[in-house]
Design an enzyme around this catalytic site. Structure first.
Site, PDB file in Angstrom:
ATOM      1  N   HIS A  82       0.857  -1.196   0.000  1.00 48.80           N
ATOM      2  CA  HIS A  82       0.000   0.000   0.000  1.00 48.80           C
ATOM      3  C   HIS A  82       0.889   1.241   0.000  1.00 48.80           C
ATOM      4  O   HIS A  82       1.447   1.630   1.026  1.00 48.80           O
ATOM      5  CB  HIS A  82      -0.913  -0.002   1.230  1.00 48.80           C
ATOM      6  CG  HIS A  82      -1.896   1.126   1.272  1.00 48.80           C
ATOM      7  ND1 HIS A  82      -3.254   0.921   1.342  1.00 48.80           N
ATOM      8  CD2 HIS A  82      -1.738   2.477   1.282  1.00 48.80           C
ATOM      9  CE1 HIS A  82      -3.894   2.090   1.385  1.00 48.80           C
ATOM     10  NE2 HIS A  82      -2.968   3.052   1.358  1.00 48.80           N
ATOM     11  N   HIS A  84       1.626   5.278  -2.318  1.00 47.94           N
ATOM     12  CA  HIS A  84       1.045   6.323  -3.178  1.00 47.94           C
ATOM     13  C   HIS A  84       2.184   6.975  -3.957  1.00 47.94           C
ATOM     14  O   HIS A  84       2.615   8.091  -3.649  1.00 47.94           O
ATOM     15  CB  HIS A  84       0.301   7.365  -2.343  1.00 47.94           C
ATOM     16  CG  HIS A  84      -0.963   6.864  -1.713  1.00 47.94           C
ATOM     17  ND1 HIS A  84      -2.196   7.004  -2.310  1.00 47.94           N
ATOM     18  CD2 HIS A  84      -1.173   6.200  -0.550  1.00 47.94           C
ATOM     19  CE1 HIS A  84      -3.126   6.459  -1.525  1.00 47.94           C
ATOM     20  NE2 HIS A  84      -2.525   5.963  -0.449  1.00 47.94           N
ATOM     21  N   LYS A  87       1.929  10.686  -5.424  1.00 46.22           N
ATOM     22  CA  LYS A  87       2.048  11.830  -4.523  1.00 46.22           C
ATOM     23  C   LYS A  87       3.463  11.997  -3.970  1.00 46.22           C
ATOM     24  O   LYS A  87       3.793  13.038  -3.399  1.00 46.22           O
ATOM     25  CB  LYS A  87       1.078  11.682  -3.350  1.00 46.22           C
ATOM     26  CG  LYS A  87      -0.400  11.662  -3.706  1.00 46.22           C
ATOM     27  CD  LYS A  87      -1.237  11.619  -2.437  1.00 46.22           C
ATOM     28  CE  LYS A  87      -2.731  11.598  -2.737  1.00 46.22           C
ATOM     29  NZ  LYS A  87      -3.166  10.294  -3.269  1.00 46.22           N
ATOM     30  N   HIS A 232      -9.645   2.068   0.495  1.00 45.54           N
ATOM     31  CA  HIS A 232      -9.348   2.865   1.678  1.00 45.54           C
ATOM     32  C   HIS A 232     -10.620   2.893   2.526  1.00 45.54           C
ATOM     33  O   HIS A 232     -11.675   3.328   2.043  1.00 45.54           O
ATOM     34  CB  HIS A 232      -8.968   4.295   1.294  1.00 45.54           C
ATOM     35  CG  HIS A 232      -7.599   4.439   0.729  1.00 45.54           C
ATOM     36  ND1 HIS A 232      -7.161   3.756  -0.380  1.00 45.54           N
ATOM     37  CD2 HIS A 232      -6.546   5.217   1.129  1.00 45.54           C
ATOM     38  CE1 HIS A 232      -5.912   4.100  -0.648  1.00 45.54           C
ATOM     39  NE2 HIS A 232      -5.512   4.979   0.250  1.00 45.54           N
ATOM     40  N   GLU A 235     -10.707   5.696   7.477  1.00 38.22           N
ATOM     41  CA  GLU A 235      -9.472   6.365   7.892  1.00 38.22           C
ATOM     42  C   GLU A 235      -9.832   7.580   8.743  1.00 38.22           C
ATOM     43  O   GLU A 235      -9.661   8.732   8.345  1.00 38.22           O
ATOM     44  CB  GLU A 235      -8.641   6.771   6.681  1.00 38.22           C
ATOM     45  CG  GLU A 235      -7.238   7.246   7.043  1.00 38.22           C
ATOM     46  CD  GLU A 235      -6.402   7.594   5.837  1.00 38.22           C
ATOM     47  OE1 GLU A 235      -5.249   8.011   6.046  1.00 38.22           O
ATOM     48  OE2 GLU A 235      -6.872   7.460   4.683  1.00 38.22           O
ATOM     49  N   ASP A 332       2.476   3.324   2.913  1.00 36.19           N
ATOM     50  CA  ASP A 332       1.524   4.388   2.630  1.00 36.19           C
ATOM     51  C   ASP A 332       2.249   5.558   1.959  1.00 36.19           C
ATOM     52  O   ASP A 332       3.014   5.372   1.033  1.00 36.19           O
ATOM     53  CB  ASP A 332       0.789   4.820   3.892  1.00 36.19           C
ATOM     54  CG  ASP A 332      -0.581   5.428   3.597  1.00 36.19           C
ATOM     55  OD1 ASP A 332      -1.036   5.357   2.444  1.00 36.19           O
ATOM     56  OD2 ASP A 332      -1.201   5.971   4.523  1.00 36.19           O
ATOM     57  N   ASN A 333       2.044   6.772   2.436  1.00 38.47           N
ATOM     58  CA  ASN A 333       2.569   7.953   1.757  1.00 38.47           C
ATOM     59  C   ASN A 333       4.036   8.212   2.099  1.00 38.47           C
ATOM     60  O   ASN A 333       4.518   7.792   3.149  1.00 38.47           O
ATOM     61  CB  ASN A 333       1.733   9.179   2.116  1.00 38.47           C
ATOM     62  CG  ASN A 333       0.302   9.046   1.660  1.00 38.47           C
ATOM     63  OD1 ASN A 333      -0.461   8.253   2.209  1.00 38.47           O
ATOM     64  ND2 ASN A 333      -0.075   9.803   0.654  1.00 38.47           N
TER      65      ASN A 333
END
Length: 439
Positions: A82, A84, A87, A232, A235, A332-333
């Protein structure tokens, strides 16, 4: 600096006294008893980039060339399920104004509308993949913002990167929109685009009177195209946010047989303790998997200016695993408005997850959450595990126990791919200056 070992150059050799966590082994029969932390001291036979034999460490070296790891930990290559990528690394250009989720969302949308050209996306996403590769990741899944024109642009860039990296990383992607985007002809077009790209359908489940209808529509689109889902979900720290239960109910209502992975699930952490077993039973019955993102969620959740957070936003991962639900941990990010830090380093993800979630009593099950469990969800039968026939893709640490492993960042780890030791370098942040328009 890389761990200094005289690695065999032959296609056939043996790694002796490798300390391998039980959780990453497909089969422990005949391997004896694990140590108190749940690891085995093993000899691994390697030939032509594959594992050909696994046995308890013997006092008699094999007839092949051998390298004695002296009890150092050996893990399979990491699976980061997972992320991104689209971004990634925009923080210096578009920082989060207040550290909030709302600030992150608004800032990311503004940045995408102004700056995300194909060349710009390609440069940042490739930079991220180079980071992941240098840290020992062998497979990665990214979510791609897919509203409007972003969908075609993002998936085109992703397909180019997947081709470029095909000999080094297994890459997957899922669309990312609110579920109302799948209604009508626009939803058909997005589902067809995802299908043509060989990817997954995804989205965000927001509490809404229309959510059941939206989920039914999404499941129909996925079923008709034989696609898996990556969502998602919940959250937030609102106890009333229970869309995970609606996802589980929809999967059973529609008889959906594809894989459905649900990310975040933060609101489970603030719901009444007495209700949690029943909710998790419904998730388990529907065959859902959950991926927890402790770094990003701890950064965003319960943030108020001038106030120390009381709640950390991490899903109840111990209870999820005990309920028999497949559980993954992921990055994640990365250096974007949702999370200002990170480097797609699964050692960091595992280390901080252990600390945040107290995943050390016992250690036994948790290495699977960054290796073989996400590998299974990505359909990778010969990656993310130590098994006969699996790829000889390893991360070898200058650490023997878990306390040694997690006390330091393991910057000197040795990366082995296809049975060969490699020394990939992390890219320099200065490479992004032109992309981010910094001078």
């Amino acid at each position: 600096m890389t761990l200094s070992l005289a690695f065999p150059e032959s296609d056939r050799y043996c790694l002796r006294q490798a300390r391998v966590p039980q959780a990453v082994l497909d089969n422990c029969d005949g391997l004896g008893r694990p140590d108190p932390e749940g690891s085995f001291l093993l000899d691994l036979s390697i030939e032509a980039g594959r594992i050909t034999a696994i046995a308890p460490t013997s006092s008699s070296p094999s007839d092949a060339l051998s390298l004695d790891l002296q009890g150092r930990q050996l893990w399979p290559g990491f699976i980061d399920i997972h992320t991104h990528l689209d971004k990634g690394h925009i923080w210096l250009r578009s920082p989060n104004p207040d550290g909030s989720f709302e600030g992150a969302l608004a800032t990311a949308i503004a940045d995408s509308s102004q700056h995300w050209t194909p060349d710009e996306l390609l440069a940042r996403m490739d930079f991220s993949l180079r980071c992941a590769y240098a840290h020992g990741t062998v497979a990665l899944r990214t979510h791609l913002d897919s509203a409007g024109e972003l969908a075609a642009r993002g998936f085109a860039v992703f397909q180019e990167l997947r081709q470029r990296w095909s000999d080094r990383l297994t890459l997957q992607a899922a669309s990312l929109v609110s579920l109302d985007h799948y209604q009508g002809a626009a939803g058909e077009r997005l589902a067809d685009l995802v299908t043509e790209a060989g990817c997954l359908l995804g989205g965000v489940t927001f509490p809404s009177p229309e959510l059941d209808e939206q989920l039914d529509r999404l499941l129909d689109l996925a079923r008709d195209r034989q696609l898996d889902l990556d969502l998602h979900v919940d959250e937030s720290l609102e106890p009333s946010d229970r869309t995970l239960q609606q996802v589980a109910a929809a999967v059973q209502r529609k008889g959906f047989t594809g894989k459905v992975l649900c990310g975040h699930c933060c609101s489970l952490s603030v719901q009444p303790e007495a209700e949690l077993p029943t909710q998790l039973q419904a998730v388990q019955a529907a065959g859902l998997g959950i991926v927890s993102l402790p770094l990003c969620n701890s950064y965003l959740q319960d943030r108020q200016t001038g106030r120390t957070p009381r709640l950390r936003g991490i899903a109840p991962v111990q209870e999820i695993r005990t309920a028999g639900i497949p559980l993954c941990l992921s990055s994640d990010n990365t250096r974007d408005p949702f999370y200002a830090y990170g480097d797609l380093d699964m050692v960091e993800v595992f280390r901080e997850s252990v600390r945040i979630g107290q995943l050390d009593h016992p250690w036994l099950p948790w290495p699977a959450a960054v290796t073989c469990t996400p590998a299974d969800w990505m359909g990778l039968v010969d990656q993310g595990r130590v098994a006969i026939g699996a790829r000889a893709d390893f991360v070898i640490f200058n650490a023997r126990s878990f306390t040694e492993l997690l006390a330091r960042p393991q910057s000197d780890r040795l990366i082995v791919r296809n049975g060969r030791a490699i020394a990939p370098k992390l890219p320099d942040y200065a490479e992004l200056d032109a992309v981010l328009m910094r001078h």
